[in-house]
Write an enzyme that holds these catalytic residues in place. Structure first.
Site, PDB file in Angstrom:
ATOM      1  N   PHE A 132     -11.934  -7.127  13.567  1.00 55.55           N
ATOM      2  CA  PHE A 132     -10.817  -7.596  12.746  1.00 55.55           C
ATOM      3  C   PHE A 132     -10.446  -6.546  11.699  1.00 55.55           C
ATOM      4  CE2 PHE A 132      -9.402  -9.925   8.873  1.00 55.55           C
ATOM      5  CZ  PHE A 132      -8.196 -10.388   9.377  1.00 55.55           C
ATOM      6  N   GLN A 133      -9.187  -6.191  11.657  1.00 57.74           N
ATOM      7  CA  GLN A 133      -8.625  -5.201  10.735  1.00 57.74           C
ATOM      8  C   GLN A 133      -9.296  -3.829  10.848  1.00 57.74           C
ATOM      9  OE1 GLN A 133      -8.355  -6.936   6.748  1.00 57.74           O
ATOM     10  NE2 GLN A 133      -6.325  -7.746   7.260  1.00 57.74           N
ATOM     11  N   LYS A 158     -17.695  -0.591   5.215  1.00 57.61           N
ATOM     12  CA  LYS A 158     -18.115  -1.625   4.280  1.00 57.61           C
ATOM     13  C   LYS A 158     -19.627  -1.661   4.083  1.00 57.61           C
ATOM     14  CE  LYS A 158     -17.313  -6.539   3.301  1.00 57.61           C
ATOM     15  NZ  LYS A 158     -16.618  -7.772   3.780  1.00 57.61           N
ATOM     16  N   MET A 181      24.504   8.153   2.051  1.00 56.92           N
ATOM     17  CA  MET A 181      24.485   9.442   2.735  1.00 56.92           C
ATOM     18  C   MET A 181      24.717   9.273   4.227  1.00 56.92           C
ATOM     19  SD  MET A 181      24.396  12.610   1.895  1.00 56.92           S
ATOM     20  CE  MET A 181      23.468  12.912   0.392  1.00 56.92           C
ATOM     21  N   GLU A 232       0.810  -1.223   0.000  1.00 56.42           N
ATOM     22  CA  GLU A 232       0.000   0.000   0.000  1.00 56.42           C
ATOM     23  C   GLU A 232       0.841   1.271   0.000  1.00 56.42           C
ATOM     24  OE1 GLU A 232      -2.569  -3.286   1.744  1.00 56.42           O
ATOM     25  OE2 GLU A 232      -0.491  -2.587   2.048  1.00 56.42           O
TER      26      GLU A 232
END
Length: 577
Positions: A116-117, A166, A483, A54
Site C-alpha cells: 500500500f502506497q 519506515k 500566453m 506535496e
C-alpha cells in the site's frame, strides 16, 4: 551514548538536518513518514509548515531557498505523496534551486511487493534530481542525510531526494554510530589553464568595441557577493548589460548600463545589442532557447566567453571561444583583477552606445493607459511604482503576467525575483511566495499570478492562514490562458482551442472563505487605491484585477526568426538595417 539518549533513525535524521543549519521544513504527513513526524512532535528547533499539496511543498521550499540562498527542505510520505513532488523537483532541477526532499517509504520487507502506497521513489525521481538514494541501513542515516544535504549546494545547486523506509525510521541507531560518507569532488579545471583563460577573457573585454555582459541565474545562486563583483565589473568597463529571466536582480535594473531583460519577451535594445555585439560575456546562464532563437542567427559576429560552475553547460548549446569553469564569485574576482590591470580606451564604445540609444529610443515597452479598462502593463507599472521603496520580494506564476512582471518590475538586488524559468510551472507562484515570506517575515512578499495558474495550487491559501503568512496575491485576471491564447492568435489563425477559462470562481469570495482579505478592481481610476490597500494590509490579501482580455505580451521574437526582427506590437516589426 546511553540507552536513554539513544536515537532512532527518524530522530537521527532530524538531528543531522539541525546540525546542517535547518530550522524550517515544508511537508505533509502520511503513513510511511509518521515516525519522522512523531520525532518532529517534540523537536522545538525545527518549524514545520504544513502545506496542502506535496507539489506546493517543493515550490515553497524553492521560494525559501531562492530568497535566502539556503537549502529548502521538504518532508512527504510514500507513493502519491512522493509522486506529487516530481513537478517541484523538475522545477528546482531546471532552475538550479537547492532543495532536499525526504520521502517516506514502506518498510524494507515490503519493498517490491506492491505494498500500500509503495512506489519506486528513486526510479521516479532520478531524471528530476541531481542525486538520489534510499537509506537501506539505520547505520547509514546520518552519513546519507549529511551527504544529501551538502549535495544540494555543491557545484551547480539542485534538488536531491532521500528515500527513507519506515522500519529504518523506527530502528535504533547503534551507539557506535557510522562514518560520514565522503562527497565526490566535482571535476576541477587545472588552475594554470583557468588562469590563462581568465587572462585571455580580460584582454578580449578591454579591447572589444561592441561588448555585452549577459548574466543569468547562476550569478544569483553564487550569492550576493558574486552579483556585487559582476556589477562592479560591468560598471568599470562601461559596457552594456542584459540579464535572463532567472538573472533579474543580479544587476540593478535602474542602472543606465542595463538594457533590460533578454530573450523572446525581452527588450528591443537587449536583443539587438546581443545580435550585433562583437563580444558576449555570459556569466551563469545556459543559452536557453528562449534567448537564442534560431542558433545559426544567434550573435553571429561575437566572440563568446562563457563562465559556468557546471562544465556540462559549456559548449552544450553555443560553442564558447573562452571557457571559464568555476564558481561565479571566485572566477569573477580574478577576472575583474585582470581587467583592472589592463589599459582600456573608454571611447572605443562611443559608436556602440550611440547605436544602443537609437534602439532604446523606440521605447519598446511603452504603452498608453486606457481610461476604460486596466491594461496589464498599467497594472505592473503601478505595482513597480508602489513597491520601489519597499525592497519587496516578488514571485510569479507562468504566462503573460510573468512576462509583464519581468518587463515592468525593476529589481535592484538579487534574491528578490522568484519565478519558474526552465520548467515553466503553473502553480509555482503562491507557494513560492509563502516559502519566501516564511524565510523573510519582515519583508513585503507579492505573488503576481494569472487566473489559470492560481487554480493549480489555490489550496495553499489555507497554508498561509494557518501559519499567519501575510502574502499579497495580485491576480492579473484576463479570463484566459493568456500566453496560450496569444500564440493561438498569432500562429494558429485565431483557433482558440480550449484557452478560454470558463466557469471561473469568484476569486475574492473564495479567498474570503479561506479567511483572507480581498477585493476586485476593474476601473483604472480605482487601481492605485486598490493596490495600496492590498500592499499595506496586515494579513494575506487577494486582489483580483480585471484586465484587458485580448492584450498581448510584446515585444516578441518568434522562435526561428533570429534577432534581426523583433515584434514591437501585433502589426509593428522593427527591422534593423
Amino acid at each position: 551514548m546511553s540507552q536513554e539518549t539513544q536515537l532512532n533513525g527518524a530522530q537521527a535524521l532530524l538531528n543531522t538536518l539541525i546540525e546542517q543549519g535547518v530550522d524550517t521544513i515544508f511537508g505533509y504527513p502520511g503513513g510511511a513518514v509518521l515516525p519522522l513526524y512523531d520525532a518532529l512532535y517534540s523537536e522545538k528547533r525545527i518549524r514545520h509548515i504544513l502545506v496542502r499539496h506535496e507539489q506546493a511543498a517543493l515550490h515553497a521550499a524553492e521560494g525559501y531557498a531562492r530568497s535566502t540562498g539556503k537549502t529548502g527542505v521538504v518532508l512527504v510520505t510514500s507513493g502519491p505523496g512522493m509522486a506529487n513532488t516530481t513537478s517541484g523537483l523538475l522545477d528546482a532541477m531546471c532552475d538550479s534551486i537547492p532543495v532536499l526532499c525526504i520521502s517516506g517509504q514502506v518498510a524494507t520487507s515490503a519493498i517490491g511487493t506492491d505494498a500500500f502506497q509503495e512506489c519506486d521513489a528513486v526510479g521516479i525521481s532520478r531524471p528530476v534530481t541531481k542525486w538520489n538514494a534510499q537509506i537501506k541501513r539505520v547505520e547509514d542515516v546520518v552519513g546519507l542525510a549529511s551527504k544529501a544535504f551538502q549535495l544540494t549546494q555543491q557545484g551547480r545547486p539542485g534538488p536531491v531526494l532521500l528515500d527513507f523506509p519506515k522500519d529504518i525510521q523506527m530502528a535504533m541507531v547503534p551507539t557506535t554510530g557510522s562514518e560520514a560518507l565522503p562527497l565526490e569532488s566535482p571535476p576541477q579545471v587545472s588552475p594554470s589553464i583557468l588562469q590563462a583563460s581568465i587572462k585571455r577573457a580580460a584582454s578580449l573585454i578591454v579591447n572589444a568595441k561592441r561588448p555585452v555582459f549577459y548574466g543569468g541565474g547562476g550569478l544569483i545562486n553564487s550569492g550576493k557577493e558574486a552579483c556585487e563583483v559582476f556589477s562592479n565589473l560591468v560598471s568599470y568597463t562601461g559596457a552594456p548589460c542584459t540579464l535572463t529571466l532567472m538573472g533579474l536582480g543580479a544587476f540593478p535594473a535602474t542602472d543606465k548600463q542595463f538594457l533590460g531583460m533578454l530573450g523572446m519577451h525581452g527588450t528591443l535594445e537587449a536583443n539587438l545589442a546581443m545580435h550585433h555585439a562583437d563580444l558576449i560575456v555570459c556569466i551563469g546562464a545556459r543559452f536557453d532557447d528562449r534567448i537564442t532563437g534560431r542558433l545559426s542567427d544567434f550573435c553571429p559576429h561575437a566572440v563568446k566567453i562563457h563562465l559556468d560552475i557546471d562544465p556540462a553547460s559549456i559548449d552544450k548549446v553555443v560553442r564558447a571561444d573562452v571557457a571559464l569553469v568555476g564558481d561565479c564569485y571566485t572566477v569573477l574576482k580574478d577576472l575583474f583583477n585582470e581587467v583592472k590591470a589592463l589599459e582600456q580606451d573608454a571611447s572605443r564604445m562611443n559608436d556602440w552606445w550611440q547605436r544602443i540609444e537609437k534602439w532604446r529610443s523606440k521605447q519598446c515597452l511603452s504603452f498608453t493607459p486606457s481610461s476604460d479598462v486596466i491594461l496589464p502593463q498599467h497594472l505592473l507599472s503601478e505595482v513597480n511604482r508602489l513597491m520601489s521603496d519597499k525592497d519587496a520580494i516578488v514571485s510569479t506564476d507562468v504566462g503573460q503576467h510573468q512576462m509583464w512582471a519581468a518587463q515592468y518590475l525593476q529589481f535592484k538586488r538579487p534574491n528578490r525575483w522568484l519565478t519558474s524559468g526552465g520548467a515553466g510551472t503553473m502553480g509555482y507562484g503562491m507557494p513560492a511566495a509563502i516559502g519566501a515570506q516564511i524565510a523573510n517575515p519582515e519583508s513585503l512578499v507579492i505573488c503576481i499570478t494569472g487566473d489559470a495558474s492560481i487554480l493549480m495550487n489555490i489550496q495553499e491559501m489555507a497554508t498561509a492562514m494557518q501559519h499567519k503568512v501575510p502574502v499579497k496575491v495580485i491576480l492579473c485576471n484576463n479570463q484566459h490562458m493568456g500566453m496560450v491564447r496569444q500564440w493561438q492568435e498569432l500562429i494558429h489563425s485565431e483557433r482558440y482551442s480550449h484557452s478560454y477559462n470558463a466557469c471561473m470562481p469568484d476569486f475574492v469570495a473564495l479567498a474570503k472563505a479561506f479567511g483572507w482579505q480581498g477585493a476586485t478592481v476593474a476601473n483604472p481610476s480605482e487601481l492605485e487605491q486598490a493596490l495600496v490597500t492590498c500592499l499595506t494590509s496586515e494579513g494575506p490579501y487577494f486582489l483580483d484585477v480585471r484586465v484587458q482580455a485580448q492584450e498581448n505580451c510584446f515585444p516578441m521574437m518568434p522562435a526561428g526568426y533570429g534577432h534581426q526582427q523583433v515584434m514591437l506590437s501585433e502589426d509593428n516589426w522593427y527591422v534593423e538595417e
